[in-house]
Design a protein around this motif. Structure first.
Motif, mmCIF file in Angstrom:
data_model
loop_
_atom_site.group_PDB
_atom_site.id
_atom_site.type_symbol
_atom_site.label_atom_id
_atom_site.label_comp_id
_atom_site.label_asym_id
_atom_site.label_seq_id
_atom_site.Cartn_x
_atom_site.Cartn_y
_atom_site.Cartn_z
ATOM 1 N N PRO A 1 0.933 -1.271 0.141
ATOM 2 C CA PRO A 1 -0.083 -0.026 0.039
ATOM 3 C C PRO A 1 0.777 1.305 -0.026
ATOM 4 O O PRO A 1 2.208 1.283 0.555
ATOM 5 C CB PRO A 1 -0.727 -0.234 1.307
ATOM 6 N N ASP A 2 0.334 2.418 -0.466
ATOM 7 C CA ASP A 2 1.011 3.574 -0.581
ATOM 8 C C ASP A 2 1.381 4.109 0.532
ATOM 9 O O ASP A 2 2.340 4.820 0.928
ATOM 10 C CB ASP A 2 0.346 4.480 -1.621
ATOM 11 N N THR A 3 0.600 3.677 1.353
ATOM 12 C CA THR A 3 0.729 4.371 3.080
ATOM 13 C C THR A 3 2.071 3.951 3.621
ATOM 14 O O THR A 3 2.785 4.559 4.327
ATOM 15 C CB THR A 3 -0.424 4.387 3.959
ATOM 16 N N TRP A 4 2.161 2.614 3.216
ATOM 17 C CA TRP A 4 3.440 1.850 3.755
ATOM 18 C C TRP A 4 4.735 2.395 2.924
ATOM 19 O O TRP A 4 5.925 2.475 3.543
ATOM 20 C CB TRP A 4 3.294 0.343 3.761
ATOM 21 N N ASP B 1 4.862 5.295 1.584
ATOM 22 C CA ASP B 1 5.377 6.667 2.116
ATOM 23 C C ASP B 1 6.071 6.784 3.707
ATOM 24 O O ASP B 1 6.786 7.583 3.758
ATOM 25 C CB ASP B 1 4.026 7.518 2.273
ATOM 26 N N ALA B 2 5.633 5.694 4.515
ATOM 27 C CA ALA B 2 6.036 5.642 5.972
ATOM 28 C C ALA B 2 7.659 5.387 5.584
ATOM 29 O O ALA B 2 8.474 5.754 6.605
ATOM 30 C CB ALA B 2 5.386 4.671 6.611
ATOM 31 N N SER C 1 8.195 8.306 -1.796
ATOM 32 C CA SER C 1 6.803 8.755 -1.950
ATOM 33 C C SER C 1 6.276 8.918 -3.519
ATOM 34 O O SER C 1 5.186 9.251 -3.724
ATOM 35 C CB SER C 1 7.060 10.361 -1.301
#
Length: 132
Positions: free
Chosen positions: A35-38, A40-41, A45
């Motif tokens: 997932p993009d959130t992971w 980004d973390a 990005s």
């Protein structure tokens, strides 16, 4: 003269390509499934949209499927028409050379035979008149 036998340089290039293929595949799988959130973390990005993870392989498969008919059409476009003189002779034609033949039983060298000579050998037979 190059040969297909293995050499150390070819082995190194092959190993590097092998590793690069696996690295590219792992990066693709991470981009497609994580997932993009992971991402980004972790600090990654900038990635293309996930749509392209599915679209690019589909486009490549269709390109592969359509390559054969496209190549077939290209060959037909490049083929000379049947009434073209290039089908009979061209700049690469080699006339028969009987100078190198020592004996009549020798195999003649590879050469192009003119269409008139082919027709003469195939179709012009000596006609023997029938006796009545």
């Amino acid at each position: 003269m190059s040969s297909p036998s293995p050499t150390p340089v070819r082995a190194i290039y092959g190993f590097v390509l092998y590793l690069a293929a696996y690295v590219i595949f792992v990066v693709y799988v991470v981009w497609a499934y994580v997932p993009d959130t992971w991402l980004d973390a972790v600090g990654l990005s900038y990635w293309p949209q996930k749509y392209w993870a599915v679209a690019v392989p589909c486009y490549l498969c269709m390109l592969w499927v359509l390559a054969y008919p496209a190549w077939f059409g290209y060959i037909h476009l490049c083929t000379a028409p049947l009434d073209c003189m290039d089908l009979i002779t061209d700049e690469f034609s080699q006339a028969p050379n009987r100078e190198n033949i020592r004996d009549d039983n020798d195999t003649p060298p590879l050469a192009d035979i003119s269409i008139s000579e082919v027709n003469r050998k195939l179709y012009l037979q000596e006609v023997i008149p029938e006796e009545h």
